[in-house]
Design an enzyme around this catalytic site. Structure first.
Site, PDB file in Angstrom:
ATOM      1  N   SER A   1     -13.363   0.634  -3.827  1.00 22.90           N
ATOM      2  CA  SER A   1     -14.410   1.272  -4.637  1.00 22.90           C
ATOM      3  C   SER A   1     -15.733   1.452  -3.880  1.00 22.90           C
ATOM      4  O   SER A   1     -16.801   1.335  -4.465  1.00 22.90           O
ATOM      5  CB  SER A   1     -14.625   0.507  -5.948  1.00 22.90           C
ATOM      6  OG  SER A   1     -13.437   0.502  -6.713  1.00 22.90           O
TER       7      SER A   1
ATOM      8  N   GLU B   1      -1.067  -0.892  -1.700  1.00 17.67           N
ATOM      9  CA  GLU B   1      -0.200  -0.073  -2.554  1.00 17.67           C
ATOM     10  C   GLU B   1       1.216  -0.005  -1.985  1.00 17.67           C
ATOM     11  O   GLU B   1       2.194   0.061  -2.725  1.00 17.67           O
ATOM     12  CB  GLU B   1      -0.799   1.341  -2.718  1.00 17.67           C
ATOM     13  CG  GLU B   1      -1.969   1.315  -3.689  1.00 17.67           C
ATOM     14  CD  GLU B   1      -2.965   2.463  -3.530  1.00 17.67           C
ATOM     15  OE1 GLU B   1      -2.659   3.443  -2.816  1.00 17.67           O
ATOM     16  OE2 GLU B   1      -4.056   2.353  -4.104  1.00 17.67           O
TER      17      GLU B   1
ATOM     18  N   HIS C   1      -1.139  -1.181   3.656  1.00 18.26           N
ATOM     19  CA  HIS C   1      -2.010  -0.977   2.487  1.00 18.26           C
ATOM     20  C   HIS C   1      -1.401  -1.686   1.273  1.00 18.26           C
ATOM     21  O   HIS C   1      -0.171  -1.710   1.116  1.00 18.26           O
ATOM     22  CB  HIS C   1      -2.168   0.521   2.210  1.00 18.26           C
ATOM     23  CG  HIS C   1      -3.223   0.807   1.193  1.00 18.26           C
ATOM     24  ND1 HIS C   1      -3.003   0.663  -0.157  1.00 18.26           N
ATOM     25  CD2 HIS C   1      -4.515   1.171   1.326  1.00 18.26           C
ATOM     26  CE1 HIS C   1      -4.120   0.948  -0.816  1.00 18.26           C
ATOM     27  NE2 HIS C   1      -5.055   1.260   0.069  1.00 18.26           N
TER      28      HIS C   1
ATOM     29  N   ASN D   1      -9.063   7.434   3.014  1.00 19.12           N
ATOM     30  CA  ASN D   1      -7.642   7.308   2.694  1.00 19.12           C
ATOM     31  C   ASN D   1      -7.382   8.196   1.486  1.00 19.12           C
ATOM     32  O   ASN D   1      -7.700   7.818   0.359  1.00 19.12           O
ATOM     33  CB  ASN D   1      -7.320   5.837   2.382  1.00 19.12           C
ATOM     34  CG  ASN D   1      -5.893   5.645   1.898  1.00 19.12           C
ATOM     35  OD1 ASN D   1      -5.055   6.551   2.024  1.00 19.12           O
ATOM     36  ND2 ASN D   1      -5.598   4.471   1.345  1.00 19.12           N
TER      37      ASN D   1
ATOM     38  N   GLY E   1      -9.720   1.166  -6.374  1.00 18.00           N
ATOM     39  CA  GLY E   1      -9.583   2.155  -7.437  1.00 18.00           C
ATOM     40  C   GLY E   1     -10.055   1.678  -8.800  1.00 18.00           C
ATOM     41  O   GLY E   1      -9.764   2.312  -9.817  1.00 18.00           O
TER      42      GLY E   1
ATOM     43  N   GLU F   1      -9.564  -5.347   2.111  1.00 16.85           N
ATOM     44  CA  GLU F   1      -9.534  -4.646   0.835  1.00 16.85           C
ATOM     45  C   GLU F   1      -9.080  -5.603  -0.269  1.00 16.85           C
ATOM     46  O   GLU F   1      -7.866  -5.794  -0.463  1.00 16.85           O
ATOM     47  CB  GLU F   1      -8.563  -3.459   0.896  1.00 16.85           C
ATOM     48  CG  GLU F   1      -8.953  -2.401   1.905  1.00 16.85           C
ATOM     49  CD  GLU F   1      -8.458  -1.026   1.486  1.00 16.85           C
ATOM     50  OE1 GLU F   1      -9.283  -0.119   1.406  1.00 16.85           O
ATOM     51  OE2 GLU F   1      -7.254  -0.871   1.214  1.00 16.85           O
TER      52      GLU F   1
ATOM     53  N   LYS G   1      -4.638   9.032   0.146  1.00 16.28           N
ATOM     54  CA  LYS G   1      -3.445   8.681  -0.644  1.00 16.28           C
ATOM     55  C   LYS G   1      -2.640   9.959  -0.915  1.00 16.28           C
ATOM     56  O   LYS G   1      -2.631  10.835  -0.057  1.00 16.28           O
ATOM     57  CB  LYS G   1      -3.856   7.938  -1.921  1.00 16.28           C
ATOM     58  CG  LYS G   1      -4.825   6.793  -1.580  1.00 16.28           C
ATOM     59  CD  LYS G   1      -5.077   5.838  -2.679  1.00 16.28           C
ATOM     60  CE  LYS G   1      -6.054   4.767  -2.193  1.00 16.28           C
ATOM     61  NZ  LYS G   1      -6.295   3.730  -3.159  1.00 16.28           N
TER      62      LYS G   1
HETATM   63  P1  PGA Z   1     -10.740   3.109  -3.404  1.00 20.28           P
HETATM   64  O1  PGA Z   1      -9.473   2.895  -2.451  1.00 20.28           O
HETATM   65  O2  PGA Z   1     -11.913   3.426  -2.506  1.00 20.28           O
HETATM   66  O3  PGA Z   1     -10.357   4.267  -4.284  1.00 20.28           O
HETATM   67  O4  PGA Z   1     -10.964   1.846  -4.141  1.00 20.28           O
HETATM   68  C1  PGA Z   1      -9.588   2.219  -1.216  1.00 20.28           C
HETATM   69  C2  PGA Z   1      -8.237   2.138  -0.574  1.00 20.28           C
HETATM   70  O5  PGA Z   1      -7.231   2.015  -1.285  1.00 20.28           O
HETATM   71  O6  PGA Z   1      -8.132   2.160   0.665  1.00 20.28           O
END
Ligand code: PGA
Length: 264
Positions: free
Chosen positions: A217, A101, A99, A13, A177, A171, A15
């Protein structure tokens, strides 16, 4: 019945990162490293404007292109939006739905997530449905209730034959992140709970076929333990998926842990 293997799936992903030219360079690197891979899947979920470059460049058989979001209607007066019809026409196979976010920044509710999910299936795309609890919810001990509700609402009105193709990404919001990965044991516990919910709602065959990923992460160092868990069929990778080298290392790790053999 029930003998289909669940192939491991590593989804990146990106982003809001990388331009079309950077996309081309990245996917070319993946092509050469993943050329002979046939036993697991790689999906790169890129920003909308990078999709043509990604689709054009992706040559290795295991690489598919995904989007990070889409509108729930096929067309209409929705300024600035993109539909499944458009994505499908470009050759997009997967789409991330719900997601955290987007739930946080764009007020995406479970009802909207459900509409998008159904639109993805009617557009012949495979949704990657994201679910997960915040740290506060984990500490309050409501992780399972929350996830059960997210799944039930997101999948309301969806047919079992579609659920068989579904990808769910567990998640935990606090792990995204932050560098704080869930332990393999904690991630496995929730992923197995998710599969149990699918079984309850859609039956054993659908629960056996749907793929459940861990996200938050994940990187080439912690992938091994997570991918070895019986209910974790892959990863949704944010930060680490921006490096082709990291992504390839995680794909290699996925190749070392066998996919589910369909026996239970
Ligand atoms: P990350 O993000 O691996 O940077 O923690 C995962 C995601 O948001 O799908």
């Amino acid at each position: 019945m029930g003998t289909r293997k669940r192939r491991k799936l590593i989804a990146g992903n990106w982003k809001m990162n990388k331009t079309p030219s950077q996309t081309k360079v990245f996917i070319e690197e993946l092509n050469s490293e993943l050329e002979g891979v046939h036993d697991r899947d790689a999906v790169i979920c890129v920003p909308f404007v990078d999709i043509p470059a990604a689709v054009r460049t992706a040559k290795a058989r295991c690489i598919a292109v995904g989007a990070q979001n889409m509108h729930h209607e096929a067309s209409g007066a929705y300024t600035g939006e993109i539909s499944s019809l458009m994505l499908q026409d470009l050759g997009v196979k997967y789409v991330i739905v719900g997601h955290s976010e987007r739930r946080r920044d764009f007020n995406e509710t479970d009802i909207l997530v459900n509409r998008k999910l159904r639109a993805a299936f009617s557009g012949n795309m495979i949704p990657i449905l994201c679910v997960g609890e915040s740290m506060e919810q984990r500490e309050r001990g409501v992780t399972e209730e929350l996830i059960s509700l997210q799944i039930k609402e997101a999948l309301s009105g969806v047919e079992a034959r579609h659920v068989r193709k579904l990808v769910i990404a567990y998640e935990p919001v606090w792990a995204i992140g932050t560098g704080m990965t869930a332990t393999a044991a904690d991630a496995q516990e929730v992923c197995s709970y998710i599969r149990a919910q699918l079984r309850r709602l859609f039956g054993a065959a659908a629960a056996r076929s749907a793929r459940i990923l861990y996200g938050g992460s994940m990187n080439s160092k912690n992938a091994k333990d997570l991918l070895a868990c019986p209910d974790i069929d892959g990863g949704l990778i944010g930060g680490a998926s921006l490096s082709a080298e990291e992504f390839i290392l995680i794909m290699e790790e996925a190749g070392r842990t066998p996919g589910y053999d369909g026996k239970s």
